[in-house]
Design an enzyme around this catalytic site. Structure first.
Site, PDB file in Angstrom:
ATOM      1  N   SER A  76       5.675   0.853  -6.031  1.00 41.01           N
ATOM      2  CA  SER A  76       5.076  -0.501  -6.072  1.00 41.01           C
ATOM      3  C   SER A  76       5.756  -1.474  -4.973  1.00 41.01           C
ATOM      4  CB  SER A  76       5.092  -1.085  -7.514  1.00 41.01           C
ATOM      5  OG  SER A  76       6.669  -1.109  -7.813  1.00 41.01           O
ATOM      6  N   HIS A 112      -1.233   3.593  -5.330  1.00 44.23           N
ATOM      7  CA  HIS A 112      -0.502   2.742  -6.130  1.00 44.23           C
ATOM      8  C   HIS A 112      -1.619   2.515  -7.282  1.00 44.23           C
ATOM      9  CE1 HIS A 112       1.351  -1.525  -7.379  1.00 44.23           C
ATOM     10  NE2 HIS A 112       1.923  -0.379  -8.158  1.00 44.23           N
ATOM     11  N   GLU A 137      -4.628   0.902  -5.580  1.00 41.23           N
ATOM     12  CA  GLU A 137      -4.424   0.240  -4.173  1.00 41.23           C
ATOM     13  C   GLU A 137      -4.073   1.572  -3.364  1.00 41.23           C
ATOM     14  OE1 GLU A 137      -2.304  -4.186  -4.726  1.00 41.23           O
ATOM     15  OE2 GLU A 137      -1.046  -2.344  -4.726  1.00 41.23           O
ATOM     16  N   ASN A 191       1.016  -7.023  -6.012  1.00 39.89           N
ATOM     17  CA  ASN A 191       2.411  -7.553  -6.156  1.00 39.89           C
ATOM     18  C   ASN A 191       2.833  -8.553  -5.139  1.00 39.89           C
ATOM     19  OD1 ASN A 191       3.038  -6.043  -8.554  1.00 39.89           O
ATOM     20  ND2 ASN A 191       3.963  -4.278  -7.529  1.00 39.89           N
TER      21      ASN A 191
END
Length: 314
Positions: free
Chosen positions: A149, A170, A182, A220
């Site tokens: 991540s 991800h 992702e 993120n």
């Protein structure tokens, strides 16, 4: 003549599309490295959607706990999915579990896999050593993917000789519940690999989104600076953490306030991500460390998992 030209172009386009599709890897066999929450979750959803899965970790004890966690999670899923048919629920659980085998030797099981998904500790050196070793044993067609991540996918891929068959995949916690994946394409990731992973994510019942290999990818990259800006607001004494949480829930419609979410994710996890980004780009104002966050992590107050973070938990 124009009609003939259009037909010719359409024919070429259709042929190219068919050719590209034919070249894609159809993932049937999956090896998941790491039996923690993320790895177990990925193994579960892969097995539940008809894939053969090998879950790998360092010890049999860890794998036994992972398998038990998967079984418990599957029973919850089955209870909802087959509410009126307990027999079908039991069959679903049994069939899914039968599709998951375990191993403590990653190199011994990757020779026949289509996809390796790594979900181990967020440490570049450890990931590089793992993939460098597996690269020697995996089949030529095997795709490598990291569930990182926070680390750069390119930096992990460079440890192998298959940069064109390497990408980020991800998932989000808890994997059986969260729909998003992702798919991270590096400058070296081939279109064939990228499309194969998009298709794989869809077969899992997930909604894939694509992103370049930028720090934090999409979620993120937006989420962590927002969380740290909330901490800075609190550090300056502009508002209490309680009022900030209430404001974001009632004013922005978020299910959790930033301090509640920080405690849920783990303060050490957030600090680790931000520290990594700060190392990559020390001048970026979004990536500056937080004294309050650093102090709590130093005191081992990591959030819900330790019993105390920004808030106290019983």
């Amino acid at each position: 003549m124009a009609f003939v030209t259009r037909q010719f172009v359409r024919s070429l386009s259709s042929s190219a599309t068919a050719s590209a599709s034919a070249k894609k890897i159809i993932v049937k066999h999956v090896t998941v490295i790491g039996g923690g929450l993320m790895g177990a979750g990925i193994a579960q959803v892969a097995a539940a959607t008809g894939h053969t899965v090998v879950l790998v970790d360092q010890t049999e004890d860890i794998l036994a706990k992972s398998k038990k966690g998967i079984e418990d999670s599957l029973r919850k899923v089955a209870k909802k999915k087959f509410a009126e048919n307990p027999k079908a629920a039991d069959e679903f659980v049994a069939k899914t579990l039968s599709s998951i085998s375990t191993s403590t030797d990653a190199a011994a099981v990757v020779h026949s896999t289509d996809l390796v998904v790594e979900a181990i500790v967020e440490n570049l050196k450890v990931k590089n050593e793992l993939f460098q070793r597996l690269d020697k044993f995996a089949a030529e067609h095997t795709i490598f993917a990291s569930n990182t991540s926070s680390l750069q996918i390119t930096s992990i891929a460079n440890a192998t000789t298959r940069q064109d068959r390497f990408a980020g995949l991800h998932f989000f916690n808890p994997v059986p519940v969260m729909k998003l994946v992702e798919v991270i394409k590096t400058p070296m990731t081939s279109q064939k690999t990228f499309e194969s992973l998009l298709d794989f994510a869809k077969t899992l019942g997930k909604h894939p989104v694509s992103c370049k290999d930028t720090p934090g990818f999409i979620v993120n990259r937006l989420l962590v600076p927002y969380l740290l800006e909330a901490v800075r607001l609190y550090e300056r004494g502009d508002a209490s953490k309680e009022d900030i949480d209430v404001a974001m829930k009632l004013g922005a419609g978020y299910p959790m306030g930033p301090f509640e979410l920080l405690d849920y994710v783990g303060l050490d996890t957030t600090k680790f991500i931000m520290d990594g980004w700060h190392t990559m780009d020390a001048n970026n104002p979004l990536f500056q460390p937080s004294p309050a966050l650093s102090k709590l992590v130093e005191e081992k107050k990591l959030g819900k998992k330790s019993g105390e973070g920004f808030y106290k938990y019983k």
